[in-house]
Design an enzyme around this catalytic site. Sequence first.
Site, PDB file in Angstrom:
ATOM      1  N   GLY B  49       0.962  -1.171  -0.211  1.00  0.00           N
ATOM      2  CA  GLY B  49      -0.066  -0.042  -0.021  1.00  0.00           C
ATOM      3  C   GLY B  49       0.845   1.249   0.218  1.00  0.00           C
ATOM      4  CD  GLU B  50       2.235   5.488  -1.426  1.00  0.00           C
ATOM      5  OE1 GLU B  50       2.302   4.885  -2.297  1.00  0.00           O
ATOM      6  OE2 GLU B  50       3.548   5.979  -0.916  1.00  0.00           O
ATOM      7  CB  SER B  51       5.175   3.125   3.447  1.00  0.00           C
ATOM      8  OG  SER B  51       5.572   4.198   2.934  1.00  0.00           O
ATOM      9  CB  CYS B  81       5.570  -3.488  -0.852  1.00  0.00           C
ATOM     10  SG  CYS B  81       6.010  -2.051  -2.059  1.00  0.00           S
ATOM     11  NE  ARG B 110       8.148   5.890   0.992  1.00  0.00           N
ATOM     12  CZ  ARG B 110       7.214   7.277   0.679  1.00  0.00           C
ATOM     13  NH1 ARG B 110       7.919   8.078   1.267  1.00  0.00           N
ATOM     14  NH2 ARG B 110       6.306   7.051   0.372  1.00  0.00           N
ATOM     15  NE  ARG B 139       4.880   4.835  -6.049  1.00  0.00           N
ATOM     16  CZ  ARG B 139       5.179   5.949  -6.077  1.00  0.00           C
ATOM     17  NH1 ARG B 139       5.706   6.497  -7.042  1.00  0.00           N
ATOM     18  NH2 ARG B 139       5.527   6.602  -4.983  1.00  0.00           N
ATOM     19  CG  HIS B 178       3.411  -6.547  -3.825  1.00  0.00           C
ATOM     20  ND1 HIS B 178       2.856  -5.823  -2.740  1.00  0.00           N
ATOM     21  CD2 HIS B 178       4.175  -5.503  -4.462  1.00  0.00           C
ATOM     22  CE1 HIS B 178       3.109  -4.443  -2.694  1.00  0.00           C
ATOM     23  NE2 HIS B 178       3.951  -4.249  -3.879  1.00  0.00           N
ATOM     24  CD  GLU B 180       0.989  -8.534  -1.519  1.00  0.00           C
ATOM     25  OE1 GLU B 180       1.997  -9.583  -1.179  1.00  0.00           O
ATOM     26  OE2 GLU B 180       1.244  -7.444  -1.348  1.00  0.00           O
TER      27      GLU B 180
END
Lengths: 299, 201
Positions: B49-51, B81, B110, B139, B178, B180
């Site tokens: 996701g977006e950390s 991630c 990052r 990313r 990922h 998943e």
Amino acid sequence: MSENTNKVTGSGRVKRGMAEMLKGGVIMDVVNVEQAKIAEEAGAVAVMALERVPADIRAQGGVSRMSDPDMIEAIQAAVSIPVMAKARIGHFVEAQVLQSLGVDYIDESEVLTPADYENHIDKWNFTVPFVCGATNLGEALRRINEGAAMIRSKGEAGTGDVSNATTHIRTLLREIRRLSSMREDEIYVAAKEMQAPYELVREVAETGKLPVVLFTAGGIATPADAAMMMQLGADGVFVGSGIFKSGNPAQRAAACVKATTYFTDAKVVADVSRGLGEAMVGINVADIPVPHRLAERGW
Amino acid sequence: MSAYRIGVLSLQGDFREHIRSVEATGHSGFGVNRAQEISTLDALILPGGESTTIAKLAQSFGLFKPIKEAIAGGLAVYGSCAGMILLAREIEGAGVGQESFGGIDMKVRRNAFGRQVDSFETDIDFAGIEPAVRGVFIRAPWVESVGAGVTVLASVSTDSGMHPVAVRQGNLLATSFHPELTQDSRVHRYFIEEIVAKTRR
């Protein structure tokens, strides 16, 4: 240790996977570095860099186009979250330019003035992923067939009136539910009627969902609007004019983020809705003559 | 072996995909986003996701401290991630005020591989898993440096040399990629069998 065997960029999994990482989040329209920083600080999962928010495009009229590369690059340099940008429908050279700038997602958007009234961009030709708007399932599947890796329901951008966003997300999800209940021999006619490729229609009927992430957009102005879209089944929300056309953008942005995460918890939505100040003034969609409705663009 | 209760932090990101991967191993996967739930888990997964978003929401809703304490107390945690970033002692290229739970003695960078146009998938040799796993990097971060207690499980070579993309320290596991997003649940199974099972009896 690994050599980079079978290394692929721009695969379907990588493009669609990027949208998976945005789920449960809020993507915010920003027109400058200062707004982009406010959005990041508020917890936005991405920003959409554009020259004018839809409310101003609507007010000022004229032809609306891709943003200045300098402005997009300034925003890319200012924030660490993904930066998206809009290309006109069918304008594949604007899309080439945006890809060369390294934007993380391109929105082939009806908010800008279309560049082609017949063809959308052939999105398979790009490494960068695309999100496209849709008002119903047939339109969504046509965009996916052209290579869109993410769909957003259109709503009516720049109004602060959530009614069209509601109609479009409900329509999309209702049509998916209807397909799931069909006999296999009925899928052929369903594909014909919604003017979408049979293979994609059948995939949706079998899985009960779109093959890509589905956000909603167009008229979302409050935390409660965002939470309603999530309860209706959206994977996340775009908030355009709603934040930076309001009285207290930083607080409203953070409130929309929190309401999007805890969308089933009315107490959280109530708490974040307190003292937010003035929402964007807004326009009722019903007061906009049909030819001026942005959702009518794209087909 | 009875089914473990594995919570997936559900603030933002691809938590549903992690839940599906856990369930594919025969264990119980479910979303958690309340502070009081953390102490009831056999293990925790920090999703992609977006950390920056996940860290801010964890702060706002009182999850930051309980998770940090659970990590210090030996809870088995896997992060992919954004989850890797959240487990790092130090973040290179952090957003303003961005904090991590920490736990793994490593510095991560990052968006190390570049922007979305540079995102990729590739086969990864992962120590303890045969044959190679398909690594989907979006990313993605990489590991810049690790301390003495950290085991590197997988690396990729880039123009700037080899960079670790899967690491383990004690009860903590982190991957830049990922698993998943694939139908292959062997990394989740590795986490459960090699780490969770050893912290629970």
